[in-house]
Design an enzyme around this catalytic site. Structure first.
Site, PDB file in Angstrom:
ATOM      1  N   HIS A   1       0.854  -1.187   0.000  1.00  0.00           N
ATOM      2  CA  HIS A   1       0.000   0.000   0.000  1.00  0.00           C
ATOM      3  C   HIS A   1       0.890   1.237   0.000  1.00  0.00           C
ATOM      4  O   HIS A   1       1.851   1.323   0.770  1.00  0.00           O
ATOM      5  CB  HIS A   1      -0.906   0.004   1.238  1.00  0.00           C
ATOM      6  CG  HIS A   1      -1.711   1.255   1.408  1.00  0.00           C
ATOM      7  ND1 HIS A   1      -1.414   2.220   2.345  1.00  0.00           N
ATOM      8  CD2 HIS A   1      -2.797   1.707   0.738  1.00  0.00           C
ATOM      9  CE1 HIS A   1      -2.292   3.207   2.264  1.00  0.00           C
ATOM     10  NE2 HIS A   1      -3.137   2.923   1.299  1.00  0.00           N
TER      11      HIS A   1
ATOM     12  N   HIS B   1       1.514  11.033  -2.157  1.00  0.00           N
ATOM     13  CA  HIS B   1       0.264  10.820  -1.436  1.00  0.00           C
ATOM     14  C   HIS B   1      -0.512  12.124  -1.478  1.00  0.00           C
ATOM     15  O   HIS B   1      -0.174  13.076  -0.762  1.00  0.00           O
ATOM     16  CB  HIS B   1       0.553  10.385  -0.006  1.00  0.00           C
ATOM     17  CG  HIS B   1      -0.627   9.791   0.677  1.00  0.00           C
ATOM     18  ND1 HIS B   1      -0.656   9.532   2.035  1.00  0.00           N
ATOM     19  CD2 HIS B   1      -1.838   9.396   0.211  1.00  0.00           C
ATOM     20  CE1 HIS B   1      -1.816   9.007   2.360  1.00  0.00           C
ATOM     21  NE2 HIS B   1      -2.550   8.914   1.270  1.00  0.00           N
TER      22      HIS B   1
END
Length: 593
Positions: A130, A176
Site C-alpha cells: 500500500h 500521497h
C-alpha cells in the site's frame, strides 16, 4: 564454549560459564536409531540418514533425493560425512546435530514453489503493498523508488503508485495526494520496477495505479509504460473476460490494475468542445489537494456507495472514449471500480466480466459482518483489495485475518510499518517458496449445491492438532555483543509460541525463562488444536526477560502451519523488520495429530 566476564559496581567482576550447544535427548535418541551400526552400512553409508529423513522428518522420496546431494557438497561442512562413502567412519553425534541445527540444510518449511499455479488469478492470495513509494509515515515522508525496490526484493507482487500532475501540469509525479509528502517522478519508479520486478519471484507483478490525471497525462503514462517495460508489459485483449488468467500464464509479465479512465466523464458531457481544455485544467487543480486518503474515491467507508456508476456504460459512450486516453485504457488488465448503490450491490457477481473492488479495512469489517457470504462469493471470481484506513498516519497495519478468511486476494499493507501485523503478513507469504502467490484453500473457492459458502464465524470441529516442542536456541552470542541484553550478566531468554488464525484457533503460550544463558535449553512442548489449519500461522517470538517488564526483543518468525515440515527442524529467527539474523535460530519439533 567458555566463560563470560561482566563488571558490576564499577570494580567487581562476575564470571558466567555457559554450556555448549549440546544435543537434546530427542536428538540423541534419533541419532541412535538412525546411525547405529547395522549390516546395511548404517548412517555412514547414507541408508540411516535416508531412513531418518523419510520416517522421522516425513520427507517424500524426491525431497530425500534432493537433500542428500546437498549434504555431500563441500559447503555442508561436517554434515557431509553423514552420506560419505561406506568406507568412511560413521558420523558422530555432533555431525548429526550439526545437520539438524542448520537452518539452510534442515529448514522448517519448503523453499520451492509447489502450489498449483494454473488456476485463475482470483484463486490466490497476493503479497500486496500500500502506498509503496512512501519512505515513512503517510503525512510528510518522502516519496521514493527505494521502498519500492525493497518491497520487490522481499517478494511483494503488487506495487501501488498514486499518480498526480506535477506543478507545471506537464508531467506525472508519484505522491500521497493532499499531504505534505515530497513527490518522485513516475519514470524513476517505473525504471526501478523494471529492474527489480522479478528479482525474487518470476510470477506476475501487478501495478495498481491511483489515477488523478488529465487525459493527456494518462496518454503520457501509457507511453511511458510501453516504452519502459517493453515486452514485459502484458497487454490484454479488448474483449471483456469472465475469468482472470492464471499466474502461471503471466509469468515474467507486468500487469496494470486501475479504474478505466472516467474521472472527467461528467465534465466532458456537460461542457462545449470550446471549453474542454480550460475545464480540465481547473479540475486538475481542484483535485491536487482534495483528499488525504489515496483510496477514498473507491470507497467512502460507508455501506452506501457513491452515486457515480463507475462500471457502467463507459465502453458504449463513443464521445467519452474519443476524449480520453485510449492508449491508457487498453493497457488495463484488472479493471477497478464499483457500481452505484449499497454495498450488497457492489458485491454482485457479473457472469460476463471480472473486476477488482477496493474496500478500506473499516468498510471490510462492515461488509463481512452484514454480507459475509456475499464477500466470499465475490472473491471466488473477482478480486477484492483491502487497504488501511486513512487514520493510520504512522503507516501502521491492521489484522489481515478477517480479509483472508473471506477470500480477499490483495490485502494491502504499509511495508514500512514494521509492526506485528506486517510480521504476520511476511510469515504468511513465506508459503509456496516465497513467490508472493499463495493458493487459497479449496473451501474458499467452492460453492455448495445450494449456494452455501464457507462461514468463518461458524463453530467448527478440530480438524488437525499441531504439537510444537521448543528444544533450545543459539546464535545470539555470535550476532550480538555480550552486553546487548544485560549489562551485568548473560541474557534471560524465554520463547512465546502461538497461533494466528480464525478466532477459535488464536492463542499464545510461553516457555519458562532460562536465566543467564546464551544457549537457552527449554525442552517444552505445546499443543494447538486447529479448526482451520489452512489459514493458521505459527507465531514464534524470543524475548529477554527484564525486571522492568520492558523485555528486550530477541527474534521472531511467523510460519504458515500448512507448510510446516514434521520432525526436528532448525527455525531461523528475524529482527523486527523481518530481516533474517545471520546465526540466531531455534531447534524445534513439529508433529501433526
Amino acid at each position: 564454549m567458555g566463560s563470560y566476564a561482566y563488571k558490576y559496581c564499577m570494580c567487581f567482576t562476575r564470571k558466567f560459564r555457559s554450556p555448549a550447544a549440546d544435543p537434546p535427548p530427542d536428538v540423541r535418541a534419533a541419532f541412535q536409531a538412525a546411525c547405529s551400526s547395522s549390516s546395511s552400512g548404517g548412517c555412514g553409508g547414507g541408508d540411516g540418514l535416508r531412513r531418518f529423513l523419510s520416517q522421522v522428518q516425513g520427507e517424500p522420496p524426491e525431497e530425500v533425493d534432493r537433500i542428500l546431494p546437498l549434504l555431500t557438497a563441500p559447503a555442508a561442512g561436517i554434515a557431509s560425512r553423514l552420506v560419505g562413502p561406506r568406507q568412511q567412519p560413521a558420523p558422530s553425534l555432533d555431525d548429526f546435530f550439526g545437520f539438524l541445527f542448520s537452518a539452510d540444510l534442515n529448514p522448517p518449511i519448503a523453499t520451492q514453489v509447489h502450489h498449483d499455479m494454473s488456476a485463475p488469478f482470483s484463486h490466490y492470495y497476493v503479497y500486496t503493498g500500500h502506498n509503496s513509494y512512501l519512505t515513512g509515515n503517510q503525512l510528510n515522508s518522502d516519496s521514493s523508488d527505494v521502498p519500492i525496490i525493497k518491497a520487490l526484493q522481499r517478494g511483494v507482487r503488487v506495487i501501488e503508485l498514486d499518480m498526480w500532475p506535477n506543478s507545471a501540469k506537464n508531467n506525472v509525479d508519484i505522491l500521497h495526494g493532499g499531504t505534505l509528502t515530497a513527490p518522485v517522478e513516475i519514470i524513476r519508479c517505473l525504471k526501478s520496477i523494471k529492474e527489480y520486478a522479478f528479482c525474487s519471484s518470476p510470477y506476475p507483478l501487478v501495478i495498481t495505479l491511483e489515477d488523478h490525471l488529465t487525459p493527456d497525462l494518462q496518454a503520457k503514462v501509457a507511453e511511458m509504460l510501453v516504452k519502459t517495460f517493453g515486452d514485459l508489459l502484458f497487454i490484454p485483449s479488448s474483449d471483456p473476460v469472465n475469468e482472470f488468467p492464471s499466474p502461471e500464464s503471466l509469468m515474467k509479465k507486468i500487469i496494470i490494475s486501475t479504474k478505466p479512465p472516467q474521472e472527467y466523464k461528467k465534465f466532458l458531457k456537460s461542457q462545449d468542445n470550446q471549453n474542454i481544455n480550460v475545464g480540465i485544467t481547473n479540475l486538475a487543480e481542484e483535485g491536487s489537494l482534495r483528499r488525504i486518503d489515496s483510496n477514498a474515491e473507491e470507497s467512502d467507508g460507508k455501506d452506501e456507495l457513491d452515486d457515480q456508476d463507475e462500471d457502467s456504460s463507459d465502453e458504449d459512450d463513443s464521445k467519452f472514449q474519443q476524449d480520453t486516453a485510449c492508449e491508457y485504457r487498453n493497457l488495463i488488465t484488472i479493471h477497478a471500480g464499483k457500481p452505484k448503490g449499497h454495498l450488497r450491490d457492489a458485491l454482485k457477481v457479473d457472469p460476463d466480466k471480472v473486476r477488482r473492488l477496493s474496500l478500506s479495512e473499516t468498510q471490510l469489517a462492515k461488509a463481512t459482518a452484514s454480507h459475509g457470504a456475499d464477500v466470499i462469493r465475490f472473491t471466488q471470481k473477482n478480486i477484492l483489495r483491502v487497504y488501511p484506513k486513512g487514520t493510520r498516519i504512522n503507516s501502521s497495519n491492521y489484522d489481515p485475518m478477517n480479509a483472508w478468511t473471506h477470500g480477499a486476494q490483495m490485502v494491502a499493507f504499509n511495508m514500512q510499518g514494521h509492526d506485528k501485523a506486517l510480521r504476520l503478513m511476511q510469515g504468511f507469504f513465506r508459503a509456496n517458496g516465497g513467490c508472493g502467490y499463495v493458493k487459497k484453500p479449496d473451501f474458499l473457492v467452492r460453492t455448495g449445491p445450494n449456494g452455501e459458502v464457507f462461514d468463518p464465524n461458524a463453530s467448527m470441529p478440530v480438524k488437525k492438532t499441531l504439537k510444537v516442542k521448543v528444544y533450545m536456541g543459539d546464535g545470539w552470542r555470535m550476532d550480538f555483543s555480550k552486553t546487548h541484553f544485560d549489562t551485568f550478566s548473560p541474557p534471560d531468554f524465554y520463547t512465546r509460541v502461538g497461533i494466528a488464525g480464525v478466532r477459535a484457533d488464536c492463542v499464545m503460550k510461553k516457555t519458562q525463562t532460562i536465566e543467564d544463558q546464551w544457549v537457552p535449553v527449554w525442552n517444552e512442548e505445546f499443543t494447538f488444536p486447529l479448526t482451520v489449519p489452512e489459514l493458521a500461522v505459527l507465531r514464534i517470538e524470543v524475548h529477554e526477560y527484564d525486571m522492568s517488564e520492558k523485555h528486550d526483543f530477541g527474534g521472531q518468525t511467523c510460519l504458515p502451519v500448512s507448510e510446516l515440515k514434521q520432525g526436528i527442524r532448525a527455525v531461523p529467527l528475524h529482527d523486527r523488520r523481518g530481516n533474517r539474523y545471520k546465526s540466531v535460530r531455534l531447534l524445534m519439533r513439529f508433529d501433526f495429530l
